[in-house]
Enzyme design. Structure first.
Site, mmCIF file in Angstrom:
data_model
loop_
_atom_site.group_PDB
_atom_site.id
_atom_site.type_symbol
_atom_site.label_atom_id
_atom_site.label_comp_id
_atom_site.label_asym_id
_atom_site.label_seq_id
_atom_site.Cartn_x
_atom_site.Cartn_y
_atom_site.Cartn_z
ATOM 1 N N ARG A 524 0.828 -1.211 0.000
ATOM 2 C CA ARG A 524 0.000 0.000 0.000
ATOM 3 C C ARG A 524 0.856 1.252 0.000
ATOM 4 O O ARG A 524 1.914 1.288 0.635
ATOM 5 C CB ARG A 524 -0.862 0.057 1.270
ATOM 6 C CG ARG A 524 -2.072 -0.834 1.204
ATOM 7 C CD ARG A 524 -3.009 -0.583 2.362
ATOM 8 N NE ARG A 524 -2.305 -0.503 3.622
ATOM 9 C CZ ARG A 524 -2.769 0.123 4.703
ATOM 10 N NH1 ARG A 524 -3.922 0.734 4.669
ATOM 11 N NH2 ARG A 524 -2.079 0.135 5.823
ATOM 12 N N SER A 588 7.438 -4.972 7.286
ATOM 13 C CA SER A 588 7.070 -5.911 8.364
ATOM 14 C C SER A 588 7.880 -7.200 8.329
ATOM 15 O O SER A 588 7.327 -8.303 8.294
ATOM 16 C CB SER A 588 5.585 -6.222 8.272
ATOM 17 O OG SER A 588 4.878 -5.022 8.202
ATOM 18 N N ASP A 642 5.408 -3.159 11.355
ATOM 19 C CA ASP A 642 3.957 -2.970 11.491
ATOM 20 C C ASP A 642 3.496 -3.029 12.952
ATOM 21 O O ASP A 642 2.537 -2.385 13.351
ATOM 22 C CB ASP A 642 3.181 -3.997 10.654
ATOM 23 C CG ASP A 642 3.565 -5.436 10.995
ATOM 24 O OD1 ASP A 642 4.607 -5.647 11.665
ATOM 25 O OD2 ASP A 642 2.850 -6.356 10.576
#
Length: 902
Positions: A524, A588, A642
């Site tokens: 994203r 992450s 994350d």
């Protein structure tokens, strides 16, 4: 004349549909806990939970009490793939003094007959399971126990009502135990009603059979009901056979508008006036008597036999069902009628014979009609339970009236098909139903008990005791300490990576920030606008891009070029290509950081395998790729995990949030640690967020004692064998795979899917974790579970679905408990850091497993509470930790940087 006279016995389809609706309402009443006491149709749970599946085998005994004769059977069931069985029986009379004497005499007689039978068959040296068919209404609380509610069918034995008939039989068998070698070796495993026995016998030959029907001396029906509808029995899983005891339908007056004067007269003269009114309109025990009463009245009124009433017509029981059947025979019916009437000293004319034959037809036709209406109600309920528009099913059927009456079966079939046109019904005649049926129930009970043992054995390693969880918590604590110490950090399995995030949001952050989020199969790009002051808010705009497998597992350069391509698309889309915005990069994967904007990849997880990345600084790789593209420039301020993003997002709302937890595809925790405890970073003042990377916990073998053979199989088949062992027991990416391995094992043992391992079950990764969440949903009926399994190409029975649900439950519960044990170690450490007796703290949580699984979050919270009783932990759901969190960290870093500069 006869038609006019018996007008009320002729029932139109509208009347039958009305009877059907009334019976459906009675069924619902009988199933409800609060309404059952006043219901006439008792809907008794039989505790028979499964139909035969063809894998039953062994030798069984059965005794059958309830008809005109007592029967003992030996049933051999062969597991030869042909579903064959062999039945040997012996019939014993039921003398009047026994069926109307006292209980002790009755059960002694049964035991004596059984001993005699075993002697005849040379079985006394064997220990055989016994099924007891007892064809009277019983209230059961388990399969091998039943309290007699009331005698029916001419039985009136004293001292048996309201007692458990199985224990009475056991006592009687004990008296004879000297006859057995070894002593007393008959094990009563199941108490069965003859109706249930019929369904089970037919169910052995046709697995679609889920209704049993008896139309003989008595009448009754049973069917497989969904457990979730049976209030009288605990549990919602699976199905159970319900013995409707429909003979009592109408005892509350519900059928008074359909009962004729003859029905009332017959009832008054019976052994049990006011009871079993539906049975008295249907069963062969009463139809002959009904015909007699009608003929008597017609004769008295001068409509038959020239008005001459013979003694036979005045004698109760003189006309029996066999006479009615004979008189209705297709061709020889008239001559039979003449013969029978002459024997009864009635001298009929031809018109008399035709009239009497017509009376018999109307009486037996009404019986078939009423029976069809109630059966249609059961079939409709079954179809609605399954949420089907059209249903195929089989009704197992037994009883003298159905078998011997020349027209009955045909009439019944025709009316049922007319009343339920959306059910394709096969009627299967039961051979030796009640006896063989009891043996079948016993065989199924035997199979299920053996299966249960093996399933329990497979799932036992997933059941963790409180002591085991305490031990996991203590080991996690030890590993956390190792990871923080300079001399042990290199060999620690929990890496405890410093993030260089030294503050949480204080509300003064503001500006426009870009955030990138790479951590799974999607990537994203976000634009985040943060406002401070009174109008404090966070606005986000984002776009999602897929990462193809060939890029996830290609070269590092290709991966980062793909990321920059996505950023370029987004900047163009938002119209901000010229602006040099501060950027936070949520990455992450385990990184070793030397500062907030430097992150060296320790190792890929979650299915990524891009080459030339491990050991490299991912921020440098991103800058290089931006430079190669040469279209725009960005100020990369922070590389973020994350988990840290999640903590920051919740910290923006709640300053008490100092722990971040991800329970999704992966599993990880971060928390604010005192700088003085972090030996691998200079300085003792303040706090820094530590990214534990706890997924590697146990890679040194410290939790091998709780790893099952299934965990080892999953690990060996993964992209990174021997690594991330704790994550492989707790995270969404692997739980479905653990379930698949267990299902394969249970199928190999013949406990699932008829022992057939389908092609789809052989495929790795077919069982996604979202299926676990769906299957374990409390709102989901087993039918929907079967549908999910069908989507996966697994053709399951109802029993299979229960087992699959249980397997999913065991795996996800263990995951939540292990996660809770790890988290308890962290909150306890925080409490000790602060030197307080009692700690109040908030954990920011994200991840699909926590958010979407129906039980994971509850089990996790309960485990933390149990293992860290001095900590009051609030769990706060993070709204977009990896996107919003990255922007907030960037904003905090900018704020702290500006403060430093000033």
């Amino acid at each position: 004349q006869v038609d006019r006279y018996l007008y009320h016995m002729r029932l139109s389809d509208d009347v039958l549909l009305d009877v059907m609706a009334r019976f459906q309402a009675e069924m619902v009443k009988g199933l409800g806990r609060d309404t059952n006491p006043t219901a006439t149709v008792k809907m008794l749970p039989s505790f028979v939970r499964s139909l035969p599946d063809g894998s039953e085998k062994g030798d069984f005994l059965a005794v059958d009490l309830g008809g005109s004769q007592f029967r003992a059977h030996q049933v051999k069931v062969f597991d030869d793939g042909k579903q064959s069985s062999q039945l040997e029986s012996k019939f014993y009379p039921t003398p009047k003094e026994v069926i109307q004497g006292n209980g002790a005499e009755l059960f002694d007689y049964v035991a004596e007959c059984l001993v005699d039978f075993m002697e005849t068959k040379n079985l006394k040296h064997k220990k055989l399971p016994l099924g007891f068919t007892f064809s009277f209404p019983c209230k059961q609380t388990k399969l091998e126990e039943g309290v007699l509610l009331a005698w029916t069918k001419h039985f009136k034995v004293r001292g048996v009502q309201d007692t458990d008939v199985v224990s009475s039989l056991r006592k009687a068998l004990q008296k004879h135990k000297a006859s057995f070698v070894p002593a007393g070796d008959v094990d009563v495993l199941a108490l069965v009603n003859d109706t249930v026995g019929t369904m089970m016998t037919c169910g052995y030959d046709d697995q679609r059979c889920e209704v049993g029907l008896i139309i003989g001396t008595g009448t009754n029906a049973c069917y497989m009901e969904e457990m979730r509808h049976i209030d009288l029995v605990e549990g919602d899983e699976g199905r159970m056979c319900i013995n409707t005891e429909w003979g009592a339908f109408g005892d509350d007056g519900a059928l008074d508008d359909l009962r004729t004067e003859f029905d009332r007269e017959l009832d008054l003269g019976s052994l049990n006036p006011g009871r079993q009114l539906f049975e008295k309109m249907i069963s062969s025990l009463y139809l002959g008597e009904l015909v007699r009463l009608i003929l008597l009245k017609m004769t008295k009124e001068g409509l038959l036999f020239n008005g001459k009433v013979s003694t036979a017509l005045l004698t109760k029981g003189k006309i029996e069902m066999k006479h009615v059947s004979a008189m209705e025979k297709y061709k020889e019916g008239l001559s039979n009628t003449k013969e029978i009437l002459t024997e009864l000293n009635l001298f009929p004319s031809e018109e008399d014979c035709i009239a009497v034959q017509h009376v018999c037809t109307i009486v037996s036709f009404r019986s078939a009609n009423l029976c069809a209406a109630a059966l249609a109600a059961i079939l409709t309920r079954l179809r609605e339970n399954k949420k089907l528009l059209r249903m195929r099913t089989t009704v197992g059927i037994d009883g003298g009236l159905y078998k011997t009456h020349p027209q009955y079966a045909k009439r019944l079939h025709k009316v049922v098909r007319r009343l339920v046109p959306n059910c394709d019904v096969r009627f299967l005649l039961s051979v030796s139903g009640s006896g063989k049926g009891a043996a079948m129930v016993t065989a199924v009970a035997y199979r299920l008990a053996a299966q249960r043992k093996r399933i329990d054995a497979a799932l036992a390693p997933f059941l963790l005791t409180l002591e085991t969880l305490q031990e996991v918590k203590n080991k996690m604590r030890t590993e956390l300490e190792y990871g923080l110490k300079r001399e042990t950090q290199a060999s620690a399995s929990v890496k405890m990576l410093p993030t260089y995030v030294c503050g949480t949001p204080d509300g003064t952050e503001k500006g426009k920030f870009l955030a990138l989020d790479l951590g799974g199969t999607n990537f994203r790009v976000l634009l985040v606008k943060i406002r401070s002051g009174r109008r404090r808010s966070v606005q986000m705009y984002n776009k999602i891009f897929a990462i193809p497998l060939e890029i996830m597992q290609g070269t590092g350069e290709e991966l980062f070029d793909h990321i920059v391509q996505c950023i370029a698309d987004f900047l163009e889309y938002m119209g901000i290509k010229g602006a040099r915005l501060p950027l936070g990069f949520t990455f992450s994967f385990p990184c070793r950081q030397a500062s907030i904007d430097k992150g060296t990849l320790v190792g890929w997880t979650k299915g990524f395998k891009a080459t030339d990345c491990e050991g490299e600084d991912v921020v440098d790789m991103l800058r290089e790729a931006i430079r190669r593209r040469n279209e725009f420039d960005l100020d990369i301020v922070a590389v973020v995990n994350d988990t840290v993003g999640t903590m920051m997002t919740c910290g923006y709302e709640d300053p008490n949030c100092e722990i971040g937890l991800i329970a999704g595809t992966g599993s990880n925790v971060c928390y604010m640690e005192d700088m003085k405890n972090i030996e691998i970073v200079e300085g003792n003042e303040g706090k820094m967020c530590i990214n534990t990377e706890w997924g590697g916990f146990g890679d040194n073998g410290c939790i091998d004692n709780i790893r099952t053979k299934y965990d080892k199989e999953v690990d060996e088949g993964s992209l990174n064998p021997g690594k991330q062992r704790y994550e492989k027991m707790t995270s969404g990416m692997y739980l479905g795979e653990i379930v698949r391995q267990i299902l394969i094992d249970l199928t190999k043992q013949g406990l699932l899917f008829r022992g057939q391992i389908s092609e789809s079950l052989r495929k790795r990764g077919i069982f996604e974790t979202k299926f676990l969440s769906q299957i374990e949903s409390d709102r989901l009926a087993l039918l929907q579970v079967r549908r999910i399994l069908q989507q996966l190409g697994l053709d399951s029975t109802c029993e299979d679905s229960i087992i699959v649900k249980e397997v999913c439950g065991a795996v996800s519960k263990r995951a939540a408990q292990l996660c809770g044990a790890g988290l308890a170690a962290i909150v306890e450490k925080k409490r000790e850091n602060q030197g307080v007796e009692h700690l109040q703290i908030t954990v920011g949580v994200d991840g699909t497993l926590y958010k979407l699984h129906p039980h994971f979050s509850r089990v996790l919270r309960e485990t933390v509470k149990e293992l860290a009783p001095q900590c009051d932990v609030t769990f706060m759901l993070s709204e977009d930790g990896s996107g919003k969190g990255a922007a907030l960290i960037t904003a905090v870093a900018k704020r702290l940087h500006n403060v430093g500069q000033k």
